[in-house]
Scaffold this active site. Structure first.
Site, PDB file in Angstrom:
ATOM      1  N   HIS A 188      49.828  52.062   6.306  1.00 48.22           N
ATOM      2  CA  HIS A 188      49.240  51.933   5.206  1.00 48.22           C
ATOM      3  C   HIS A 188      49.156  50.528   4.878  1.00 48.22           C
ATOM      4  O   HIS A 188      50.294  49.753   5.187  1.00 48.22           O
ATOM      5  CB  HIS A 188      50.027  52.672   3.796  1.00 48.22           C
ATOM      6  CG  HIS A 188      49.623  52.483   2.805  1.00 48.22           C
ATOM      7  ND1 HIS A 188      48.630  53.140   1.938  1.00 48.22           N
ATOM      8  CD2 HIS A 188      49.994  51.442   1.684  1.00 48.22           C
ATOM      9  CE1 HIS A 188      48.382  52.831   0.768  1.00 48.22           C
ATOM     10  NE2 HIS A 188      49.024  51.729   0.476  1.00 48.22           N
ATOM     11  N   CYS A 189      48.176  49.810   4.557  1.00 48.87           N
ATOM     12  CA  CYS A 189      48.097  48.567   4.371  1.00 48.87           C
ATOM     13  C   CYS A 189      47.833  47.888   2.980  1.00 48.87           C
ATOM     14  O   CYS A 189      47.188  48.187   2.303  1.00 48.87           O
ATOM     15  CB  CYS A 189      46.665  47.942   5.223  1.00 48.87           C
ATOM     16  SG  CYS A 189      46.468  46.126   5.062  1.00 48.87           S
ATOM     17  N   PRO A 190      49.046  47.291   2.591  1.00 53.56           N
ATOM     18  CA  PRO A 190      49.310  46.822   1.208  1.00 53.56           C
ATOM     19  C   PRO A 190      48.182  45.689   0.859  1.00 53.56           C
ATOM     20  O   PRO A 190      47.917  45.552  -0.365  1.00 53.56           O
ATOM     21  CB  PRO A 190      50.690  46.300   1.096  1.00 53.56           C
ATOM     22  CG  PRO A 190      51.071  45.809   2.566  1.00 53.56           C
ATOM     23  CD  PRO A 190      50.379  47.049   3.274  1.00 53.56           C
ATOM     24  N   GLU A 198      45.252  48.032   0.062  1.00 50.44           N
ATOM     25  CA  GLU A 198      46.055  49.121  -0.882  1.00 50.44           C
ATOM     26  C   GLU A 198      45.222  50.399  -0.343  1.00 50.44           C
ATOM     27  O   GLU A 198      44.731  51.000  -1.116  1.00 50.44           O
ATOM     28  CB  GLU A 198      45.693  48.919  -2.329  1.00 50.44           C
ATOM     29  CG  GLU A 198      46.507  49.574  -3.168  1.00 50.44           C
ATOM     30  CD  GLU A 198      47.901  49.504  -2.997  1.00 50.44           C
ATOM     31  OE1 GLU A 198      48.589  50.763  -3.191  1.00 50.44           O
ATOM     32  OE2 GLU A 198      48.613  48.598  -2.877  1.00 50.44           O
ATOM     33  N   ASN A 199      45.277  50.657   0.863  1.00 53.03           N
ATOM     34  CA  ASN A 199      44.714  51.940   1.337  1.00 53.03           C
ATOM     35  C   ASN A 199      45.303  52.049   2.759  1.00 53.03           C
ATOM     36  O   ASN A 199      45.596  51.267   3.413  1.00 53.03           O
ATOM     37  CB  ASN A 199      42.952  51.821   1.481  1.00 53.03           C
ATOM     38  CG  ASN A 199      42.392  52.996   1.731  1.00 53.03           C
ATOM     39  OD1 ASN A 199      42.919  54.165   1.650  1.00 53.03           O
ATOM     40  ND2 ASN A 199      41.172  53.154   2.109  1.00 53.03           N
TER      41      ASN A 199
END
Length: 269
Positions: A130-132, A135-136
């Site tokens: 999950h990549c901040p 945001e996905n």
């Protein structure tokens, strides 16, 4: 297929877009090669730079809003899609027996290589992380687009770093130099940090893609049921670097990873 642009992550996306265009504006307002070429009527390079920035922003939104491969229903036909005969199934080691797991959160059957994301509240096929930043989640459907976005973003950042360097003016003292170039220096520092971050991220993803493994599998293989029985250097999904890269970038559609996993052991040597 796409999320609501005004939903979760709206502030992160807004901050990304604002930062991108503020940096671009600073490069055009200072005495960089972009501004010099614009003032002399040589518009090819400035237009190409703006177009590349625009493409990077569009790719960012595509990756950020795209369905990464959410598991939304039970894969009822999974047992019949493996394509293995009874004789082949008998050849599979007992340490690699197929067990359809149910997610303890969304209560759906988890296909192999999927994982539940606590932030997105969904299981994701071929979950990577999950990549901040976007945001996905990065998963089966948007992973290649994420890598493409990193490539374009790195080109834009390197180009922007070169342009910011071209805009520094000379001065008699350090105080005068900082006064004249302070904003451009701060911009160059931000771009340099982002450059290094994207470069490391892109390099790590290309390395993992060449091995046909994910960030989650690489970091947590000792806790993953279908990998913890494998040897330290064994990857049941690895088909060689070239085939792995070809499959990642050029083969579209959902992959039945159970089929790949079990056929490795059932294929004759």
């Amino acid at each position: 297929m796409f999320k609501n642009v005004f939903g979760s992550g709206f502030l992160v996306r807004t901050a990304h877009v604002i930062l991108t265009w503020v940096i671009t504006l600073i490069l055009f307002l200072h005495d960089t090669d972009l501004r010099k070429q614009e003032e002399t009527g040589e518009l090819l390079v400035p237009v190409l730079f703006v177009l590349l920035v625009l493409i990077s922003v569009l790719l960012y939104f595509a990756v950020s809003l795209m369905d990464p491969g959410f598991v939304l229903s039970d894969d009822c036909d999974l047992q019949f899609t493996l394509g293995l005969t009874e004789e082949q199934q008998d050849m599979i080691p007992h340490t690699k027996t197929l067990r359809l797991r149910r997610c303890g959160h969304c209560l759906l059957q988890q296909p192999m290589r999927s994982k539940h994301c606590q932030t997105c509240q969904h299981c994701v096929r071929r979950y990577d992380h999950h990549c901040p930043w976007i945001e996905n989640c990065v998963g089966e459907r948007n992973h290649r687009w994420f890598v493409l976005y990193l490539v374009v973003q790195l080109i834009v950042l390197l180009w922007g770093l070169h342009m910011s360097w071209s805009g520094f003016s000379h001065a008699l003292t350090w105080q005068l130099w900082l006064k004249a170039n302070g904003v451009l220096l701060a911009t160059a520092a931000v771009v340099a940090v982002l450059c290094l971050t994207v470069l490391l991220l892109l390099g790590s993803h290309l390395y993992l893609v060449s091995l046909n493994t994910t960030t989650w599998e690489f970091m947590s293989r000792h806790r993953i049921s279908y990998l913890k029985h494998c040897g330290a250097d064994e990857n049941p999904f690895d088909r060689g670097a070239l085939r792995n890269l070809w499959g990642f970038f050029c083969v579209w559609g959902t992959v039945v990873w159970e089929q790949v996993y079990f056929r490795q052991d059932s294929d004759p040597i």
